[in-house]
Design an enzyme around this catalytic site. Structure first.
Site, PDB file in Angstrom:
ATOM      1  N   ASP A   1      -3.022   2.593 -41.520  1.00 23.53           N
ATOM      2  CA  ASP A   1      -3.488   3.703 -42.350  1.00 23.53           C
ATOM      3  C   ASP A   1      -2.861   3.656 -43.753  1.00 23.53           C
ATOM      4  OD1 ASP A   1      -4.840   6.057 -42.942  1.00 23.53           O
ATOM      5  OD2 ASP A   1      -4.241   7.057 -41.083  1.00 23.53           O
TER       6      ASP A   1
ATOM      7  N   ASP B   1     -12.678  10.454 -41.885  1.00 25.09           N
ATOM      8  CA  ASP B   1     -12.027  11.358 -40.929  1.00 25.09           C
ATOM      9  C   ASP B   1     -13.010  12.400 -40.400  1.00 25.09           C
ATOM     10  OD1 ASP B   1      -9.616  10.134 -40.992  1.00 25.09           O
ATOM     11  OD2 ASP B   1      -8.565  11.669 -42.150  1.00 25.09           O
TER      12      ASP B   1
END
Ligand code: GLA
Length: 726
Positions: free
Chosen positions: A468, A538
């Protein structure tokens, strides 16, 4: 190692490459594409053709003599050049801009020589009066006609040379007044918005200044012709830059109407000082052409990605069905809780269990812990061992979330090395999600990151990392470097990131990696070469996803796009949808499950188990096949439909979705595409049903020319069909 990522990748099978010494014309010919350029009488390298294929014995005329348009617009600004430096009065976007110690900022490149191999062309240019050389590199993938272009500047002067701007390439389109540029924009939780604007006089600038790829713009574009180009028909010129740092793509129409694309490092805040003998290489810009509309362009792009770009190409591994803990437990992970989830996930047929954020350091929320890549002993008293062996025992692989480029000020790492972050001396260090960016360009930071991950992978049976990157840069300084070298950060950071990824893969050959940046902030052909899959957003609302997945698919293949089934109502819009709807939305890409399975009932488990098994039977098609966007979800459309046809054409999978029906709408006939017209296909429904009078078996021609009717009524309805050759 830097060269590994910057240089064009070896193409699976290279296109025909030629040079005619009489006309001084170069050609690359691949499937459906010819690209040609030539040297003119002034020694400049001019674009001659980028478009549909010419016959191999067609002779292209030599590049015409360049001429000024007026005293304001000299030849170099109105001639379609392959690579043009700022100098000689250039007023259009330069491919290269440099400064000499003397203050001179004029560079005029002329053809010097070339080498031609079956792999491609390297053409060298030299400045008219200094020892500055530029190499232009060309190669083409035969099967898809995708052209790889990059450039190298070589400082052979006796002093430093500062590069202020540098592109991989400039590409010229045929003269035309009716071009339209398609591109992708977005923001966190709303990535992949497809945009279109006419190419008018002036420039369209797509860029990231963020130090990372970014989701505001993605480094991809496709240019069609108004009235001629649509989803299925017409010419499309498209391209993508393989770079995960700050980038810029400029599309210009010059004063006489020549359209051109210049793509490379973002010149905003850029400077790269080369010592005598040093070189700077650009990332690769991949450019393609299709005659079959936007659909044809993306199918070429997808095929190119799976046959050349991805790890394991031309046969990248299929994506396993995964479970991810994030939306279920957020930071509250622990051994008992994760094992309970893993046991439930295994019953569904999940193949890889991924523990997300929260397992390391003092990571109880997003204020602390990043940088300390050691297991939190309170949450995991037995290290990761107990969890991993249970996951393995359940027949699944284990994966782990990491965010290696970041540090929280509240961490052991930051307390020990406050100088390791990107910063300007004496200035505030702006935080994003309570974190700072480590300066990966520093060799000590690069080595620390590599070592901590390497140890983690050596000590634990980890098959997969979700990598990430949850903020963009600020105060992009490198105080340990001389002021005039600090901006090298923009290049060296990304090269070291690539180096670490490549080195980890070399040391752990079975390791797979997902590129994530708070969603889809780092998806590009550069990172895709080193990662197996990407997290597009997301936003897990299955309806929002349809439009984003459609946008994504214009540039990148569904076979890398992770999509999870999560809770209903979804946290984004509080929208409630059925489990089947959520599954079908996620099954358009690489299926994952991200809901809290402790909240599921027996019926949910049964539905999920069935659909996971169905997904496995169609995933070769969905992840590797040719995608046809039959009904677009863009522009507020009530319906959408996609069809994926396997490479052999023996299977096709149709997904269709309805937002909401009203006033007793008629059910449309959906005409399929890309099937073998002669083959006979049996239709089977995964979810939903076809109209009662639909034949069980019919020819490819029938499904393509007559079509299939799938009645959907209500709100947020979905259906899926599979067609198999009998
Ligand atoms: C980012 C990712 C999410 C999740 C969180 C964890 O937002 O995109 O999927 O991993 O970080 O903090």
């Amino acid at each position: 190692m830097g060269g590994l990522v910057a240089a064009a990748l070896p193409m699976r099978s290279t296109a025909s490459v030629g040079f005619d010494p009489a006309s001084r014309v170069f050609r690359l010919d691949g499937e459906g594409v010819t690209y040609a350029f030539g040297i003119d009488s002034a020694g400049q390298v001019q674009s001659l053709h980028w478009g549909g294929p010419l016959a191999l014995d067609d002779q292209l005329a030599p590049a015409p003599k360049p001429s000024d348009y007026s005293g304001f617009d000299r030849a170099n600004s109105v001639t379609p050049l392959e690579f043009v430096a700022f100098g000689g009065g250039l007023v259009t976007e330069p491919s290269l801009k440099v400064a000499f110690p003397s203050g001179v900022r004029d560079l005029v490149l002329k053809y010097l020589d070339h080498t031609l191999t079956s792999e491609g062309i390297t053409l060298r240019m030299k400045d008219i009066s200094t020892e500055v050389y530029v190499e232009l590199r060309y190669s083409m993938d035969k099967a898809t006609g995708l052209l790889a272009r990059s450039a190298v500047v070589d400082n052979r002067t006796k002093a430093w040379l500062r590069v202020d701007q540098m592109a991989a390439a400039t590409l010229n389109l045929p003269f035309g007044e009716d071009y339209e540029v398609n591109y992708l924009t977005g923001r966190w939780a709303a990535e992949w918005t497809l945009q279109k604007r006419p190419l008018e006089a002036g420039a369209t600038v797509l860029e990231s200044r963020l130090g990372m790829t970014g989701s505001q713009n993605n480094p991809w574009l496709a240019i069609g012709r108004a009235g001629l180009t649509d989803e299925d028909n017409g010419p499309v010129w498209f391209g993508a830059l393989a770079w995960s740092g700050a980038w810029r793509i400029t599309v210009e129409k010059d004063i006489v109407g020549h359209p051109r694309i210049t793509a490379g490092y973002n010149p905003f805040d850029f400077a790269y000082r080369l010592k005598p003998g040093e070189r700077l290489e650009t990332p690769v810009f991949y450019a393609g052409f299709s005659h079959d509309g936007m659909g044809g362009a993306s199918r070429r792009m997808h095929r190119f990605q799976r046959s050349v770009i991805l790890p394991g190409a031309p046969e990248p591994k299929l994506r396993p069905v995964l479970y991810n803990s994030w939306e279920a437990t957020e930071f509250a992970v622990n051994e008992v809780g994760q094992i309970a989830l893993a046991e439930k996930a295994a019953t569904l047929g999940v193949e890889r269990f991924v523990m997300d954020d929260g397992w390391f350091g003092k990571r109880n929320n997003d204020h602390a812990g990043l940088g300390d890549w050691t297991v939190n002993p309170e949450k995991f008293p037995n290290g990761l061992e107990a969890l991993i062996s249970r996951v393995r025992g359940l027949g699944m692989e284990f994966g782990l979330w990491v965010e290696p480029e970041m540090v929280n000020p509240d961490s052991q790492l930051y307390r020990a090395h406050p100088d390791w972050v990107i910063n300007f001396k004496g200035r505030p260090r702006t935080e994003g999600r309570n974190q700072l960016v480590l300066n990966l360009a520093r060799s000590d930071v690069r080595d620390y990151v590599l070592k901590s991950l390497d140890l983690l992978l050596r000590d634990n049976d980890i098959a997969f990392l979700k990598w990430d990157h949850n903020r963009s840069w600020s105060e992009p300084g490198w105080p340990e470097r001389a002021p005039e070298d600090q901006q090298k950060l923009y290049v060296d950071y990304t090269k070291n990131l690539y180096w670490i990824l490549a080195e980890l893969r070399r040391r752990h050959p079975k390791l797979e990696i997902e590129s994530c940046a708070g969603g889809g902030g780092r998806v590009d052909l550069g990172i895709m070469h080193l990662t197996d899959q990407v997290w597009p957003t997301d936003n897990t609302d299955p309806f929002d996803r349809l439009k984003m997945q459609d946008g994504f698919s214009h540039a990148y293949m569904p076979g890398v796009m992770m999509a999870w089934v999560t809770a209903s109502p979804n946290w984004v819009n509080k929208r409630a949808t059925s489990l089947e709807y959520r599954f079908l939305s996620a099954m358009q890409g690489c299926l994952g499950i991200g809901d809290n399975l402790n909240h599921w009932g027996q019926e949910d488990f049964a539905t999920a188990k069935r659909l996971v098994a169905e997904y496995k039977s169609i995933r070769q098609t969905v992840q590797r096949g040719d995608l046809y966007r039959l009904i677009s979800p863009q522009g507020g459309s009530e319906r959408s439909a996609t069809l994926t046809v396997s490479e052999t054409k023996r299977q096709a999978v149709l997904f269709t979705f309805l937002h909401s029906s009203s006033t007793f709408d008629a059910t449309p006939l959906i005409q399929l595409q890309g099937l073998d017209p002669q083959a006979r296909y049996a239709v089977r429904s995964l979810v939903g049903a076809v109209e009662a009078d639909t034949p069980k078996i019919a020819s490819g021609s029938y499904w393509m020319h007559h079509g299939v009717r799938i009645p959907l009524r209500g709100d947020f309805q979905a259906a899926a069909l599979v067609l198999d050759v009998v």
